[in-house]
Enzyme design. Structure first.
Site, mmCIF file in Angstrom:
data_model
loop_
_atom_site.group_PDB
_atom_site.id
_atom_site.type_symbol
_atom_site.label_atom_id
_atom_site.label_comp_id
_atom_site.label_asym_id
_atom_site.label_seq_id
_atom_site.Cartn_x
_atom_site.Cartn_y
_atom_site.Cartn_z
ATOM 1 N N LYS A 203 -40.542 3.697 37.626
ATOM 2 C CA LYS A 203 -39.489 3.606 36.606
ATOM 3 C C LYS A 203 -40.053 2.969 35.333
ATOM 4 O O LYS A 203 -39.871 3.478 34.240
ATOM 5 C CB LYS A 203 -38.316 2.789 37.166
ATOM 6 C CG LYS A 203 -37.176 2.616 36.205
ATOM 7 C CD LYS A 203 -36.004 1.886 36.842
ATOM 8 C CE LYS A 203 -34.980 1.550 35.768
ATOM 9 N NZ LYS A 203 -33.837 0.803 36.275
ATOM 10 N N GLU A 209 -49.231 -2.140 41.369
ATOM 11 C CA GLU A 209 -49.666 -1.375 42.547
ATOM 12 C C GLU A 209 -49.798 0.107 42.180
ATOM 13 O O GLU A 209 -50.802 0.757 42.462
ATOM 14 C CB GLU A 209 -48.645 -1.507 43.692
ATOM 15 C CG GLU A 209 -48.571 -2.873 44.338
ATOM 16 C CD GLU A 209 -47.523 -3.769 43.692
ATOM 17 O OE1 GLU A 209 -47.176 -3.547 42.507
ATOM 18 O OE2 GLU A 209 -47.069 -4.702 44.380
ATOM 19 N N GLY A 263 -33.927 1.212 40.395
ATOM 20 C CA GLY A 263 -35.031 1.764 41.191
ATOM 21 C C GLY A 263 -34.610 2.119 42.610
ATOM 22 O O GLY A 263 -34.922 3.196 43.125
ATOM 23 N N ARG A 264 -33.859 1.215 43.247
ATOM 24 C CA ARG A 264 -33.491 1.451 44.652
ATOM 25 C C ARG A 264 -32.325 2.429 44.799
ATOM 26 O O ARG A 264 -31.877 2.698 45.910
ATOM 27 C CB ARG A 264 -33.193 0.116 45.338
ATOM 28 C CG ARG A 264 -32.154 -0.745 44.641
ATOM 29 C CD ARG A 264 -32.173 -2.177 45.164
ATOM 30 N NE ARG A 264 -31.299 -3.066 44.415
ATOM 31 C CZ ARG A 264 -31.644 -3.692 43.290
ATOM 32 N NH1 ARG A 264 -32.836 -3.505 42.772
ATOM 33 N NH2 ARG A 264 -30.789 -4.500 42.692
ATOM 34 N N GLU A 349 -32.500 -6.358 48.137
ATOM 35 C CA GLU A 349 -32.827 -6.519 46.715
ATOM 36 C C GLU A 349 -31.530 -6.521 45.892
ATOM 37 O O GLU A 349 -31.488 -7.076 44.801
ATOM 38 C CB GLU A 349 -33.784 -5.408 46.231
ATOM 39 C CG GLU A 349 -34.571 -5.800 44.982
ATOM 40 C CD GLU A 349 -35.650 -4.796 44.577
ATOM 41 O OE1 GLU A 349 -35.316 -3.759 43.975
ATOM 42 O OE2 GLU A 349 -36.828 -5.054 44.853
ATOM 43 N N HIS A 380 -36.853 -1.347 74.060
ATOM 44 C CA HIS A 380 -37.998 -1.823 74.837
ATOM 45 C C HIS A 380 -38.767 -2.889 74.066
ATOM 46 O O HIS A 380 -39.942 -3.152 74.367
ATOM 47 C CB HIS A 380 -38.892 -0.644 75.208
ATOM 48 C CG HIS A 380 -38.140 0.383 76.006
ATOM 49 N ND1 HIS A 380 -38.024 0.331 77.373
ATOM 50 C CD2 HIS A 380 -37.390 1.443 75.607
ATOM 51 C CE1 HIS A 380 -37.278 1.333 77.795
ATOM 52 N NE2 HIS A 380 -36.865 2.027 76.734
ATOM 53 N N LYS A 509 -44.701 -11.904 40.914
ATOM 54 C CA LYS A 509 -45.513 -11.005 40.082
ATOM 55 C C LYS A 509 -46.249 -11.817 39.014
ATOM 56 O O LYS A 509 -47.433 -11.607 38.762
ATOM 57 C CB LYS A 509 -44.628 -9.979 39.373
ATOM 58 C CG LYS A 509 -44.130 -8.854 40.256
ATOM 59 C CD LYS A 509 -43.413 -7.812 39.396
ATOM 60 C CE LYS A 509 -42.588 -6.873 40.228
ATOM 61 N NZ LYS A 509 -41.797 -5.924 39.463
HETATM 62 O O1 F6P Z 1 -40.500 2.064 39.777
HETATM 63 P P1 F6P Z 1 -41.212 0.831 39.340
HETATM 64 O O2 F6P Z 1 -40.860 0.423 37.948
HETATM 65 O O3 F6P Z 1 -42.699 0.989 39.516
HETATM 66 O O4 F6P Z 1 -40.727 -0.355 40.251
HETATM 67 C C1 F6P Z 1 -40.939 -0.336 41.624
HETATM 68 C C2 F6P Z 1 -40.094 -1.349 42.328
HETATM 69 O O5 F6P Z 1 -40.419 -2.654 41.889
HETATM 70 C C3 F6P Z 1 -39.249 -3.458 41.814
HETATM 71 O O6 F6P Z 1 -38.981 -3.695 40.482
HETATM 72 C C4 F6P Z 1 -39.409 -4.749 42.559
HETATM 73 O O7 F6P Z 1 -40.643 -5.318 42.366
HETATM 74 C C5 F6P Z 1 -38.168 -2.606 42.447
HETATM 75 O O8 F6P Z 1 -36.914 -2.948 42.010
HETATM 76 C C6 F6P Z 1 -38.605 -1.237 42.094
HETATM 77 O O9 F6P Z 1 -37.992 -0.271 42.885
#
Ligand code: F6P
Length: 544
Positions: A203, A209, A263-264, A349, A380, A509
């Site tokens: 987003k 990452e 995002g979620r 979240e 199990h 972060k």
């Molecule tokens: O889509 P982006 O901006 O890479 O964010 C990834 C995820 O990181 C977050 O901001 C949390 O670190 C989430 O809310 C989001 O879904």
């Protein structure tokens, strides 16, 4: 209606005194208990009758929903008000699946033009890739898709692609999220770069990452196929179109969305690209139809028949009134094995907050810990604790009435029998007398039965809900996810918090950014606490 300040207190004293304590008796005293404590929306059945509630509990919960203005707040969300007050944003993921196409306005503008344009763009691109019309740099058909994203840019599509495996007739889909180089390295080993399309999904297009994994993938493509292959092998999904362009992705390969999509909550639009690649645009449309049907139901059904309202009210009751701190989500469906992880982000979240909308500390608990694994596997592993542990953990069973697999009926029959047996066992339990009798009936002597029986006692009266739908189709999955989204919304209103920000992810972060040079060079440990400094020194003692 209960007076404003008293609703929760009334519910708590009701829980202590008047709510059912003996669920076996509650069922035997009321032959209509199931009818009174379940609701249906088409083939989707929600049974909460095994929870320790009665008519009075439900009336009090309905009063609470009125007191907290849940319906008005729901309408405010659907109509594009800026209900995400800490980020001053509307919350309009429902517009992404607005199948009526009636206008949805945000700050006076109809967002549906943009929504439909992106959906069309996704459709043409996906169908082009799936049919082979859109080729690789070397003129071949794409065989594999690698989605690079994390959190909401990963969990939803990864969960849905797996869930809809029977409908998967597109390229193979892989998901890379973790910054751990093992994730991208292992994935790259499993694909032929020459026929792989990478989707960089973020987003913000700043998430470390995703950006790091995307650069690694880009370098791998350049090394294997040359710089000129990059435009054919990469596309991106983001709200930050300028940043995507800097990465070198062609404009027609960029799929946008908007800051009013959290995002979620984003798998309904461009973030859903891997889902559409897997199952095609038509079935993706059915997935949206399912979610839209749930939106309409949420807006229109009276509270007692309204599945998201009731799921939210029961969830709130367990957390805030009964003080159960976790809930287990157990899909009796192997293909929903990523649903608990998806719901962890959606729920925790959203509702893992301790500051209210008016910037005060919450007076009681907010969202519970959500966890789970598919059944029957969980039986199990951790079900021992669910049945006999010292904590009461409400369980949410999710199961389809029918399976996709032909000629394997016994598997599904066993799956269903196990699912229903677990909720029955949690509710009924087994008394000391029953345990004792079972042992002596088998010929055990009294003294030995006295010793063993206490270990075989199940307290029972442990709450669970069950959701059953006909079959896990794209429509059913869309409807199920939308149900959970709205449940999270309802609970947030009852807690009085903003479900749509996530400030709690920021500090870690920031500190990771500050720690990176210390990890890389070993310099600056003196400014750290002794634990963090020692950890850095320890790992550095192993680096060359
Ligand atoms: O889509 P982006 O901006 O890479 O964010 C990834 C995820 O990181 C977050 O901001 C949390 O670190 C989430 O809310 C989001 O879904």
């Amino acid at each position: 209606m209960t007076s404003k300040s008293n609703a929760l207190a009334t519910l708590k004293s009701h829980f202590e005194s008047d709510a059912p304590k003996d669920m076996r008796a509650a069922f035997s005293n009321d032959p209509k208990r199931f009818e009174k404590n379940s609701a249906r929306f088409d083939d989707l059945l929600f049974d909460w009758s095994k929870c320790a509630v009665n008519d009075q509990t439900l009336n009090l919960l309905e009063d609470l929903a009125l007191e907290k203005d849940v319906a008005a707040k729901r309408d405010a969300m659907f109509s594009g008000e800026h209900i995400n007050t800490t980020e001053d944003r509307a919350v309009l993921h429902t517009a992404l699946r607005n199948r009526t196409n009636l206008p949805v306005t945000e700050d006076g503008e109809d967002v549906m033009h943009g929504v439909n344009a992106v959906l069309d763009q996704m459709g043409s691109f996906c169908e082009g890739v799936r049919s082979g019309e859109i080729k690789t740099a070397n003129g071949k058909n794409f065989t594999d898709i690698v989605n690079i994203g994390i959190g909401g840019s990963d969990l939803g599509p990864a969960m849905a692609v797996l869930a809809l495996a029977p409908y998967h007739d597109g390229p193979r889909c892989h998901f890379v999220s973790n910054i751990d180089g093992a994730h991208i390295a292992d994935t790259l080993k499993n694909v032929q770069l020459e026929t792989t399309l990478f989707i960089v999904a973020s987003k913000t297009f700043t998430t470390i990452e995703t950006m790091t994994n995307a650069q690694t993938a880009r370098q791998a493509v350049v090394d294997a196929l040359g710089e000129e292959a990059v435009p054919s092998h990469f596309c991106a999904v983001s709200t930050a179109l300028d940043k995507v362009a800097e990465f070198g992705i062609e404009a027609d390969r960029i799929f946008g969305f908007w800051d009013w999509v959290g995002g979620r909550y984003s798998l309904w639009g461009a973030i859903g690209l891997p889902i559409m690649m897997a199952i095609g645009a038509k079935r993706f449309g059915k997935f949206l139809d399912g979610a839209h049907a749930m939106d309409k139901h949420f807006k229109e059904a009276p509270t007692r028949d309204n599945l998201p309202m009731m799921l939210g009210l029961i969830g709130y009751y367990h957390r805030a009134v009964c003080d159960y701190s976790t809930r287990a989500v157990i899909p009796y469906d192997q293909r929903l094995s990523r649903l608990p992880a998806y719901l962890q982000q959606l729920d925790m979240e959203s509702n893992g907050k301790s500051t209210t909308l008016d910037s005060q500390s919450t007076s009681g608990p907010s969202g519970p810990i959500v966890w789970g694994e598919p059944g029957t596997n969980g039986q199990h592993a951790f079900f021992q604790l669910l049945h006999q542990g010292t904590d009461i953990i409400p369980v949410e069973f999710i199961v389809a009435a029918t399976a996709h697999e032909k000629g394997m009926d016994v598997h599904h029959e066993l799956l269903l029998a196990n699912c229903f047996a677990q909720s029955e066992a949690l509710m009924k339990g087994r008394s000391l007398e029953e345990a004792h009798k079972q042992l002596t009936d088998k010929g055990m002597g009294k003294a030995e039965a006295d010793r063993l029986a206490p270990h075989k006692v199940f307290s029972g009266n442990r709450p669970s809900i069950t959701l059953v739908y006909e079959k896990l189709t794209p429509f059913a999955l869309g409807r199920l996810i939308a149900l959970y989204e709205h449940r999270v919304f309802v609970e947030a209103q009852l807690y009085g918090i903003n479900a749509f920000d996530q400030w709690g992810v920021e500090l870690g972060k920031e500190l990771a950014t500050a720690l990176l040079p210390v990890v890389q060079t070993g310099e600056g440990t003196g400014k750290l606490d002794s634990s963090t400094a020692a950890l850095v020194n320890y790992i550095r003692s192993y680096s060359g």
